[in-house]
Write an enzyme that holds these catalytic residues in place. Structure first.
Site, PDB file in Angstrom:
ATOM      1  N   HIS A 174     -20.791  27.046 -29.673  1.00 35.03           N
ATOM      2  CA  HIS A 174     -19.821  26.207 -30.388  1.00 35.03           C
ATOM      3  C   HIS A 174     -18.510  26.998 -30.431  1.00 35.03           C
ATOM      4  O   HIS A 174     -18.539  28.233 -30.444  1.00 35.03           O
ATOM      5  CB  HIS A 174     -20.203  25.975 -31.854  1.00 35.03           C
ATOM      6  CG  HIS A 174     -21.514  25.310 -32.112  1.00 35.03           C
ATOM      7  ND1 HIS A 174     -22.705  25.980 -32.095  1.00 35.03           N
ATOM      8  CD2 HIS A 174     -21.815  24.037 -32.456  1.00 35.03           C
ATOM      9  CE1 HIS A 174     -23.694  25.144 -32.399  1.00 35.03           C
ATOM     10  NE2 HIS A 174     -23.181  23.965 -32.618  1.00 35.03           N
TER      11      HIS A 174
ATOM     12  N   ASP B 223     -18.501  29.680 -33.002  1.00 34.98           N
ATOM     13  CA  ASP B 223     -19.405  30.822 -32.773  1.00 34.98           C
ATOM     14  C   ASP B 223     -18.677  31.992 -32.139  1.00 34.98           C
ATOM     15  O   ASP B 223     -19.027  33.148 -32.368  1.00 34.98           O
ATOM     16  CB  ASP B 223     -20.539  30.446 -31.800  1.00 34.98           C
ATOM     17  CG  ASP B 223     -21.388  29.301 -32.283  1.00 34.98           C
ATOM     18  OD1 ASP B 223     -21.437  29.071 -33.498  1.00 34.98           O
ATOM     19  OD2 ASP B 223     -22.024  28.648 -31.426  1.00 34.98           O
TER      20      ASP B 223
HETATM   21  C1  XUL Z   1     -28.626  21.459 -35.271  1.00 39.30           C
HETATM   22  C2  XUL Z   1     -28.579  21.727 -33.821  1.00 39.30           C
HETATM   23  C3  XUL Z   1     -27.285  22.219 -33.279  1.00 39.30           C
HETATM   24  C4  XUL Z   1     -26.928  21.649 -31.936  1.00 39.30           C
HETATM   25  C5  XUL Z   1     -25.549  22.024 -31.456  1.00 39.30           C
HETATM   26  O1  XUL Z   1     -29.850  21.050 -35.733  1.00 39.30           O
HETATM   27  O2  XUL Z   1     -29.566  21.601 -33.145  1.00 39.30           O
HETATM   28  O3  XUL Z   1     -27.367  23.594 -33.207  1.00 39.30           O
HETATM   29  O4  XUL Z   1     -27.835  22.062 -30.973  1.00 39.30           O
HETATM   30  O5  XUL Z   1     -24.552  21.680 -32.338  1.00 39.30           O
END
Ligand code: XUL
Ligand code: CO
Length: 435
Positions: free
Chosen positions: A100, A103
């Site tokens: 993300h 992150d």
């Molecule tokens: C949350 C989840 C996230 C997504 C990416 O449950 O799985 O980490 O994978 O935003």
């Protein structure tokens, strides 16, 4: 180069008899299964957020890990984290990673500040990727942690929040494109509601549809050829999320005319929360041509929340691998470990134990699923069960050549249908011979 993993050798394949807990016993990247190297079956990816960012906190206490780069959310620490990240990816032998925006870099106070921070970090990432050969499976924008997103991003009652989210996604999509990412993921973290008392579902679904269309338009505009993926999850953090499960997202995509533009990233623990098995979600997505990628983890049989544990059941994974092989593989998707070690697993080595065990489990399940398909008994049973649709009245019904009245007339004149056993126990025993 970081010294965080000092003393831990790169992970190697050592064969099933090895007693080394930090060696692969089943995952042999070059081994051919069904004509394809194991590495390509999986395209394993490390999730930046769980492995590098999560501090080991829970709702009753703060982080237990005390990683040096987690002391403060600064650009300098983000750079240290990047060094540790690529050291981890290469030591483990993971060919991909996922991230993300939040992150990898602090996003700062304004959208513009976040854009320039991420742009600069993307240049560093590009350098690391070129030096190590590690590739990007997918990028994504975090549209759920900041308080501005407490009532959703695209489905927020305030259009200014929609616009801010659009700004984040535009930037991460472009960075993902620049880094050669294979996919872009949209997890609708808070695209749902906590109470219907303050919510207009129809309005919010229209907003979500508009957002998805805008993302797809921008993808084509910038020439990104990767796949846009939606990651279904029924609830948590909100009470109800619109991307509830594969069936709900399939319906949403058709409603927006996006069923050929967007596929799905399926996560094990999300399937569990939706009341499904993971193999159900895989099979349903494959049946709709929507299987894109997977997030590998598991829940806890007693805890009804998203515990994001590393998987460890050979039987469960064999059933999942059967569906993936039947679907023809994961394509340009991959197996992303959206999983975190437990709060008491505080050592650097624990991060490797989690990933090594899960990669080995996937490899062993691949071999078991391959053996079940090669044996052929299971598929022959299923083919025989549906054989009636290959000719006679079954084929005529499916060719739309009979009316309801004509079918009824044929049924009235035919001998009554005889029930046949579904042989569930026999088939379960058959799977257990392999896994
Ligand atoms: C949350 C989840 C996230 C997504 C990416 O449950 O799985 O980490 O994978 O935003
Ligand atoms: Co996930």
């Amino acid at each position: 180069m970081s010294d965080f993993f000092a003393g831990i050798e790169p992970i190697r394949y050592a064969g099933p008899d090895s007693r080394n807990p930090l060696a692969f016993r089943w995952y042999d990247p070059a081994r051919l299964v069904r004509g394809k190297p194991m590495a390509e079956h999986f395209r394993f990816a490390v999730a930046y957020w769980h492995t590098l960012c999560w501090p080991g906190s829970d709702m009753f206490g703060p982080g237990t890990f005390g990683r040096p780069w987690q002391a403060a959310d600064t650009v300098a620490n983000a750079e240290r984290k990047l060094d540790v990240a690529f050291d981890f990816f290469t030591r483990l032998g993971a060919p991909f990673f996922c991230f993300h925006d939040v992150d990898v870099v602090p996003l700062g106070e304004t959208l513009r500040e976040g854009w320039s921070n991420l742009d600069r970090m993307a240049d560093r990432m590009a350098g690391k990727m070129a030096a190590t050969g590690v590739k990007l499976l997918w990028g994504t924008a975090n549209l759920f942690s900041h308080p501005r997103y407490m009532a959703g991003a695209a489905t927020n009652p305030d259009p200014a929040v929609f616009a801010y989210a659009a700004g984040q996604v535009k930037q991460v999509l472009e960075v993902t494109h620049r880094l050669g990412g294979a996919n872009y993921v949209l997890w609708g973290g808070r695209e749902g509601y906590d109470t219907l008392l303050n919510t207009r579902i129809g309005q919010e679904l229209d907003q979500l549809g508009r957002f998805l269309s805008l993302v797809v338009e921008h993808k084509h505009k910038i020439g990104f050829t990767g796949t846009i993926l939606i990651e279904p999850k029924p609830c948590e953090p909100t009470k109800h999320q619109y991307d509830f499960d594969v069936a709900a997202v399939a319906a949403l995509l058709r409603r927006c005319g996006l069923e050929r533009e967007i596929k799905l990233n399926l996560e094990v623990n999300h399937a569990t929360l939706a009341g499904h098995t993971f193999e159900h979600e895989l099979a349903y997505a494959a049946s709709q041509g929507l299987l894109g990628s997977i997030d590998v983890n598991r829940g806890d049989p007693q805890n009804g929340w998203d515990t994001d544990q590393f998987p460890n059941s050979l039987n469960d994974w064999t059933l999942a691998m059967l569906e993936i092989l039947r679907a023809g593989g994961i394509g340009a998707g991959g197996f992303n470990f959206d999983a975190k070690v437990r709060r008491q697993s505080i050592d650097a080595a624990d991060l490797l134990h989690g990933h090594v065990g899960a990669m080995d489990l996937c490899a062993r399940a691949l071999l078991a699923a391959d053996a079940i398909l090669t044996d052929g008994t299971l598929d022959r049973f299923v083919a025989d069960r549906y054989a009636g649709w290959q000719g006679g009245i079954g084929a005529e019904i499916m060719a739309s050549s009979l009316t309801l009245a004509e079918i009824a007339a044929r049924a009235a004149d035919a001998p009554p249908p005889q029930p046949r056993s579904g042989r569930q126990e026999m088939l379960e025993n058959l799977v257990n011979r392999f896994a």
